[in-house]
Design a protein around this motif. Structure first.
Motif, PDB file in Angstrom:
ATOM      1  N   GLY A 270     -15.740  -3.475  -2.974  1.00  0.00           N
ATOM      2  CA  GLY A 270     -15.086  -4.772  -3.054  1.00  0.00           C
ATOM      3  C   GLY A 270     -15.298  -5.387  -4.420  1.00  0.00           C
ATOM      4  O   GLY A 270     -15.712  -4.707  -5.377  1.00  0.00           O
ATOM      5  N   PRO A 271     -15.023  -6.666  -4.580  1.00  0.00           N
ATOM      6  CA  PRO A 271     -15.198  -7.336  -5.876  1.00  0.00           C
ATOM      7  C   PRO A 271     -16.618  -7.153  -6.406  1.00  0.00           C
ATOM      8  O   PRO A 271     -17.601  -7.271  -5.662  1.00  0.00           O
ATOM      9  CB  PRO A 271     -14.917  -8.812  -5.538  1.00  0.00           C
ATOM     10  CG  PRO A 271     -14.024  -8.760  -4.338  1.00  0.00           C
ATOM     11  CD  PRO A 271     -14.500  -7.579  -3.547  1.00  0.00           C
ATOM     12  N   GLY A 272     -16.708  -6.820  -7.681  1.00  0.00           N
ATOM     13  CA  GLY A 272     -18.015  -6.608  -8.306  1.00  0.00           C
ATOM     14  C   GLY A 272     -18.549  -5.202  -8.168  1.00  0.00           C
ATOM     15  O   GLY A 272     -19.579  -4.866  -8.759  1.00  0.00           O
ATOM     16  N   LYS A 273     -17.868  -4.349  -7.410  1.00  0.00           N
ATOM     17  CA  LYS A 273     -18.296  -2.967  -7.231  1.00  0.00           C
ATOM     18  C   LYS A 273     -17.505  -2.058  -8.177  1.00  0.00           C
ATOM     19  O   LYS A 273     -16.341  -2.316  -8.483  1.00  0.00           O
ATOM     20  CB  LYS A 273     -18.071  -2.512  -5.789  1.00  0.00           C
ATOM     21  CG  LYS A 273     -18.835  -3.332  -4.756  1.00  0.00           C
ATOM     22  CD  LYS A 273     -20.340  -3.125  -4.851  1.00  0.00           C
ATOM     23  CE  LYS A 273     -21.047  -3.845  -3.720  1.00  0.00           C
ATOM     24  NZ  LYS A 273     -22.512  -3.615  -3.753  1.00  0.00           N
ATOM     25  N   THR A 274     -18.153  -0.963  -8.607  1.00  0.00           N
ATOM     26  CA  THR A 274     -17.521  -0.010  -9.527  1.00  0.00           C
ATOM     27  C   THR A 274     -17.501   1.376  -8.910  1.00  0.00           C
ATOM     28  O   THR A 274     -18.531   1.868  -8.444  1.00  0.00           O
ATOM     29  CB  THR A 274     -18.262   0.018 -10.876  1.00  0.00           C
ATOM     30  OG1 THR A 274     -18.257  -1.295 -11.442  1.00  0.00           O
ATOM     31  CG2 THR A 274     -17.583   0.973 -11.850  1.00  0.00           C
ATOM     32  N   VAL A 275     -16.333   1.988  -8.907  1.00  0.00           N
ATOM     33  CA  VAL A 275     -16.101   3.282  -8.280  1.00  0.00           C
ATOM     34  C   VAL A 275     -15.762   4.305  -9.354  1.00  0.00           C
ATOM     35  O   VAL A 275     -14.959   4.023 -10.244  1.00  0.00           O
ATOM     36  CB  VAL A 275     -14.932   3.170  -7.274  1.00  0.00           C
ATOM     37  CG1 VAL A 275     -14.579   4.524  -6.699  1.00  0.00           C
ATOM     38  CG2 VAL A 275     -15.261   2.176  -6.169  1.00  0.00           C
ATOM     39  N   PHE A 276     -16.355   5.492  -9.274  1.00  0.00           N
ATOM     40  CA  PHE A 276     -16.056   6.561 -10.236  1.00  0.00           C
ATOM     41  C   PHE A 276     -15.058   7.530  -9.627  1.00  0.00           C
ATOM     42  O   PHE A 276     -15.227   7.999  -8.498  1.00  0.00           O
ATOM     43  CB  PHE A 276     -17.321   7.321 -10.627  1.00  0.00           C
ATOM     44  CG  PHE A 276     -17.069   8.421 -11.623  1.00  0.00           C
ATOM     45  CD1 PHE A 276     -16.909   8.126 -12.970  1.00  0.00           C
ATOM     46  CD2 PHE A 276     -16.973   9.746 -11.222  1.00  0.00           C
ATOM     47  CE1 PHE A 276     -16.663   9.137 -13.897  1.00  0.00           C
ATOM     48  CE2 PHE A 276     -16.734  10.765 -12.138  1.00  0.00           C
ATOM     49  CZ  PHE A 276     -16.575  10.444 -13.479  1.00  0.00           C
ATOM     50  N   CYS A 277     -14.003   7.854 -10.383  1.00  0.00           N
ATOM     51  CA  CYS A 277     -12.989   8.818  -9.948  1.00  0.00           C
ATOM     52  C   CYS A 277     -13.107  10.088 -10.782  1.00  0.00           C
ATOM     53  O   CYS A 277     -12.860  10.062 -11.996  1.00  0.00           O
ATOM     54  CB  CYS A 277     -11.585   8.227 -10.095  1.00  0.00           C
ATOM     55  SG  CYS A 277     -10.256   9.398  -9.723  1.00  0.00           S
ATOM     56  N   GLY A 278     -13.483  11.192 -10.150  1.00  0.00           N
ATOM     57  CA  GLY A 278     -13.605  12.468 -10.847  1.00  0.00           C
ATOM     58  C   GLY A 278     -12.813  13.578 -10.199  1.00  0.00           C
ATOM     59  O   GLY A 278     -12.714  14.675 -10.746  1.00  0.00           O
ATOM     60  N   LEU A 279     -12.251  13.322  -9.011  1.00  0.00           N
ATOM     61  CA  LEU A 279     -11.404  14.307  -8.345  1.00  0.00           C
ATOM     62  C   LEU A 279      -9.976  14.171  -8.856  1.00  0.00           C
ATOM     63  O   LEU A 279      -9.574  13.109  -9.327  1.00  0.00           O
ATOM     64  CB  LEU A 279     -11.462  14.105  -6.827  1.00  0.00           C
ATOM     65  CG  LEU A 279     -12.825  14.389  -6.182  1.00  0.00           C
ATOM     66  CD1 LEU A 279     -12.799  14.027  -4.703  1.00  0.00           C
ATOM     67  CD2 LEU A 279     -13.237  15.851  -6.349  1.00  0.00           C
ATOM     68  N   PRO A 280      -9.172  15.227  -8.762  1.00  0.00           N
ATOM     69  CA  PRO A 280      -7.825  15.196  -9.357  1.00  0.00           C
ATOM     70  C   PRO A 280      -6.874  14.270  -8.602  1.00  0.00           C
ATOM     71  O   PRO A 280      -6.826  14.265  -7.373  1.00  0.00           O
ATOM     72  CB  PRO A 280      -7.365  16.659  -9.278  1.00  0.00           C
ATOM     73  CG  PRO A 280      -8.169  17.243  -8.163  1.00  0.00           C
ATOM     74  CD  PRO A 280      -9.491  16.552  -8.189  1.00  0.00           C
ATOM     75  N   LEU A 281      -6.065  13.518  -9.352  1.00  0.00           N
ATOM     76  CA  LEU A 281      -5.186  12.508  -8.773  1.00  0.00           C
ATOM     77  C   LEU A 281      -3.926  13.087  -8.128  1.00  0.00           C
ATOM     78  O   LEU A 281      -3.091  12.321  -7.640  1.00  0.00           O
ATOM     79  CB  LEU A 281      -4.801  11.471  -9.833  1.00  0.00           C
ATOM     80  CG  LEU A 281      -5.887  10.414 -10.118  1.00  0.00           C
ATOM     81  CD1 LEU A 281      -5.547   9.608 -11.352  1.00  0.00           C
ATOM     82  CD2 LEU A 281      -6.062   9.500  -8.915  1.00  0.00           C
ATOM     83  N   PHE A 329     -20.359   3.733  -6.420  1.00  0.00           N
ATOM     84  CA  PHE A 329     -19.832   4.671  -5.430  1.00  0.00           C
ATOM     85  C   PHE A 329     -19.028   5.759  -6.127  1.00  0.00           C
ATOM     86  O   PHE A 329     -18.350   5.499  -7.124  1.00  0.00           O
ATOM     87  CB  PHE A 329     -18.923   3.901  -4.454  1.00  0.00           C
ATOM     88  CG  PHE A 329     -18.038   4.769  -3.592  1.00  0.00           C
ATOM     89  CD1 PHE A 329     -18.508   5.290  -2.406  1.00  0.00           C
ATOM     90  CD2 PHE A 329     -16.731   5.046  -3.957  1.00  0.00           C
ATOM     91  CE1 PHE A 329     -17.691   6.084  -1.606  1.00  0.00           C
ATOM     92  CE2 PHE A 329     -15.905   5.833  -3.167  1.00  0.00           C
ATOM     93  CZ  PHE A 329     -16.391   6.356  -1.983  1.00  0.00           C
ATOM     94  N   PHE A 330     -19.105   6.992  -5.616  1.00  0.00           N
ATOM     95  CA  PHE A 330     -18.232   8.057  -6.106  1.00  0.00           C
ATOM     96  C   PHE A 330     -17.914   8.994  -4.956  1.00  0.00           C
ATOM     97  O   PHE A 330     -18.622   9.034  -3.948  1.00  0.00           O
ATOM     98  CB  PHE A 330     -18.852   8.819  -7.285  1.00  0.00           C
ATOM     99  CG  PHE A 330     -20.071   9.643  -6.940  1.00  0.00           C
ATOM    100  CD1 PHE A 330     -19.983  11.010  -6.769  1.00  0.00           C
ATOM    101  CD2 PHE A 330     -21.327   9.049  -6.820  1.00  0.00           C
ATOM    102  CE1 PHE A 330     -21.099  11.782  -6.466  1.00  0.00           C
ATOM    103  CE2 PHE A 330     -22.449   9.805  -6.514  1.00  0.00           C
ATOM    104  CZ  PHE A 330     -22.342  11.162  -6.335  1.00  0.00           C
ATOM    105  N   GLY A 356     -22.587   8.222  -2.198  1.00  0.00           N
ATOM    106  CA  GLY A 356     -21.472   9.082  -2.559  1.00  0.00           C
ATOM    107  C   GLY A 356     -20.795   9.564  -1.293  1.00  0.00           C
ATOM    108  O   GLY A 356     -21.442   9.715  -0.251  1.00  0.00           O
ATOM    109  N   LEU A 357     -19.511   9.778  -1.374  1.00  0.00           N
ATOM    110  CA  LEU A 357     -18.747  10.299  -0.240  1.00  0.00           C
ATOM    111  C   LEU A 357     -18.518  11.787  -0.457  1.00  0.00           C
ATOM    112  O   LEU A 357     -18.276  12.225  -1.580  1.00  0.00           O
ATOM    113  CB  LEU A 357     -17.403   9.569  -0.125  1.00  0.00           C
ATOM    114  CG  LEU A 357     -16.550   9.892   1.102  1.00  0.00           C
ATOM    115  CD1 LEU A 357     -17.181   9.289   2.351  1.00  0.00           C
ATOM    116  CD2 LEU A 357     -15.135   9.343   0.922  1.00  0.00           C
TER     117      LEU A 357
END
Length: 656
Positions: A270-281, A329-330, A356-357
């Motif tokens: 949610g607001p204030g949280k940062t998510v890392f995207c490393g899997l292919p879009l 989160f990632f 992590g998920l």
């Protein structure tokens, strides 16, 4: 207000309140709501190279919606309407996110794996009916244009080619040199006529950013009125031979899935949280879990390199990146977690990282346990599929995380194991602990496949008025609502989280004049999860070497990941009583051999066998040296199998 789900009772309590009535009708409106709530909050950050992760470009929510709107307006100007298809063949770039959500705002977006070979991409473009294609322009060090350009004349519906220039992503000190290289490359390939000469005359060419910035970012010029029933995206799934399998998804599917996942995960995204995207879009996990979900809740997405986790240095610099961006989160596949075990956290402050998920493939219990012990980070195993928008179940962040379980079902999504008859008809729901075919139903479940014949048998009538999807996976549910996978009826080979249909290997081999029958299975691998191998029975009187068959497949298989790591030529294929190939026997051979080889690499002599139990198989390992038991357990723990270890008896160790 509930901060997040901890138990099945929490899910039932959410459902008792009813599905939120104010859900937006489209993914575009969902993202716009976050921008309206916090226009100046960070939305998207991108860095090109892991060793220069501090040199990034960012968008706040107002800027993100502005550029999504501009992109949608560009597509509208190119003739895209609600039922037109915009395809993208792109690595992980900011332009990819703009294309996905701008494409859905204008029409239907079609995601295509850029790692496919050119002919396979052209086949998918034709199957989707794409009129607009967004892809990389020619650039030194990239192969997408080189693969795709010779196939463009085969794409019959294509009218517009929108090219993303990698120069736009270069840092200032790299751009000048890269531009000169780009010019020389274009001259070498096309002479003074340039790229225009390499594209069919009836296809217009557009530069992505030069075109986008000319559009208004204030509102959709189409003045489109969305319906949740409108198709939003096509995601390719299944094999890579024969008719492409394209899953058609609606805006309501994606909105409902993001909303349900948001309810289960609560304040952790949610607001204030940062998510890392490393899997292919091009994959739903990246597009939804590290895309629409955080965007719908006002979180910040950090997009790491065009190749994500596969980018140079992405794994070795991962903890530095977490510390620098304060990642919370990632999402990753088991092979990423296994690789991160080899990278010391050292003195990097990763205290921001909450969990992590993990999905896409079974997570080895020892990898999960060791990762959590070393890092203190919770891993939430989950389950999902393209046909269900993305997530169907996940271990709750605040509740009991049960090792080996895929967690609790999402709110407002029916998920259960059922018993089917031989024709695929519904018999009854399974009892607690009873194994059956997993089915899902709810607002997240897709509209169907684009080819009508591929929809035969996928829906199960359970007499309750809902459309229940047969996932093809086997599983059970315990008394607390936690689901457990016990097998994959589809027999997919999962290599590093990448699904490979065995037919993608078998069908080309069946066209070889010397091959009578072929069967592909996954060989367990501690790094990739599974590697494809194939067993071949030759026709009487014919000969062919593994090397010759391998060379034949290189010309036949478009997907490099599907090329088998080994080809076994055997005299007779194991068959069932009715004459079908008995793949469990082949899988058993590969499993035993893979684990014996893994132990042997560390100087451990052992015999390995498989014992069948109620919910699957248990590997039994008998060691020649009792002193190697601890080391053996560590090695075996990197595989997703239950195992037992004993010491060989004295008489067994003596030579005959």
């Amino acid at each position: 207000m509930m901060h997040s789900v901890a138990t099945q009772a929490d899910i039932l309590a959410i459902e008792a309140q009813g599905l939120p009535r104010d859900l937006p009708d489209s993914t575009y409106e969902m993202i716009c709501r976050s921008a309206l709530a916090s226009p100046n909050a960070p939305a998207l950050t991108f860095y090109l190279r892991s060793d220069y992760y501090r040199e990034s470009v960012s968008w706040n929510y107002a800027e993100l919606v502005r550029d999504i709107t501009r992109t949608a307006n560009l597509f509208h100007r190119l003739g895209v309407t609600h039922d037109s298809v915009v395809a993208y063949v792109l690595p992980n770039l900011p332009e990819t996110h703009l294309t996905i959500w701008g494409g859905e705002a204008a029409g239907i977006v079609c995601a295509i794996n850029p790692m496919l070979e050119g002919p396979a991409i052209a086949e998918l473009l034709n199957a989707s009916g794409a009129t607009v294609l967004v892809t990389l322009g020619p650039f030194p060090g990239t192969d997408q244009w080189v693969k795709l350009q010779p196939e463009l004349h085969k794409v019959t519906a294509l009218k517009h080619l929108v090219l993303v220039d990698m120069l736009d992503r270069m840092t200032d000190h790299e751009r000048e040199v890269a531009q000169e290289m780009q010019i020389q490359e274009s001259l070498r390939l096309y002479g003074s006529a340039g790229v225009r000469s390499a594209v069919p005359a009836d296809v217009e060419i557009h530069d992505f950013w030069k075109s986008v910035i000319q559009e208004s970012g204030d509102a959709l010029q189409s003045q489109r009125k969305f319906s949740s029933e409108d198709l939003s995206s096509y995601f390719c799934t299944g094999g890579t031979t024969g008719l492409p399998k394209i899953a058609m998804r609606r805006h309501g599917n994606e909105v409902a899935n993001a909303a349900s996942a948001g309810l289960l995960l609560g304040d952790s995204i949610g607001p204030g949280k940062t998510v890392f995207c490393g899997l292919p879009l091009f994959h739903v996990n990246a597009a939804m879990v590290t895309g629409l979900l955080p965007f719908s809740k006002g979180a910040h997405v950090v997009l790491g390199t065009p190749l994500g986790y596969r980018g140079a240095g992405s794994i070795t610099h991962f903890w530095e990146i977490v510390a620098h961006y304060r990642i919370n989160f990632f999402s990753a596949v088991p092979t990423v977690y296994a690789s991160l075990l080899d990278v010391p956290v050292a003195d990097h402050d990763i205290s921001s990282l909450e969990y992590g998920l993990c999905g896409a493939a079974p997570m080895p219990v020892e990898v999960l346990r060791t990762f959590q012990q070393r890092t203190g980070i919770k891993i939430l195993e989950g389950y999902g599929l393209t046909e269900g928008a993305c997530i169907s179940s996940v271990n709750p962040p605040q509740g009991d995380r049960r090792l080996g379980s895929i967690g609790l079902r999402l709110p407002f999504q029916t998920m259960k194991p059922v018993l089917l008859d031989e024709a695929g008809g519904y018999i009854r729901d399974c009892a607690v602990g009873e194994v059956g075919v997993l089915t899902i139903a709810g607002p997240n479940v897709f509209a169907g496949y684009s080819q009508p014949q591929q929809n035969e048998g996928i829906w199960i009538d359970q007499g309750d008025g809902q459309r229940h999807l047969n996932t093809g996976d086997l599983g059970r549910v315990d008394e607390d609502g936690y689901f457990w996978l016990t097998g994959r009826k589809k027999e997919l080979i999962i290599r590093g989280g990448h699904n490979i249909d065995p037919a993608a290997i078998e069908e080309p081999l069946h066209r070889h004049p010397a091959v009578q029958v072929a069967a592909a299975v996954g060989r367990p691998d501690m790094h990739a999860g599974e590697l494809p191998v194939v067993y071949v029975q030759l026709k009487p009187g014919r000969t062919a070497s593994p090397a010759a068959l391998e060379e034949f497949l290189r010309a036949e298989i478009a997907e490099r990941a599907a090329l088998p790591k080994q080809i076994h030529i055997i005299e007779r294929m194991p068959l069932t009583a009715v004459g079908k190939i008995f793949k469990p026997e082949l899988k058993r051979r590969e499993t035993v051999d893979a684990l014996r080889a893994a132990l042997a690499e560390h100087g451990i002599v052992a015999s390995v066998s498989i014992v069948e139990v109620r919910d699957g198989n248990v590997l039994h390992v008998e060691l020649a040296d009792h002193g190697m038991e601890r080391k053996s357990a560590e090695i075996l723990g990197r595989f997703p199998f239950a195992f037992s270890i004993t010491q060989a008896s004295q008489s067994d160790q003596q030579p005959a």
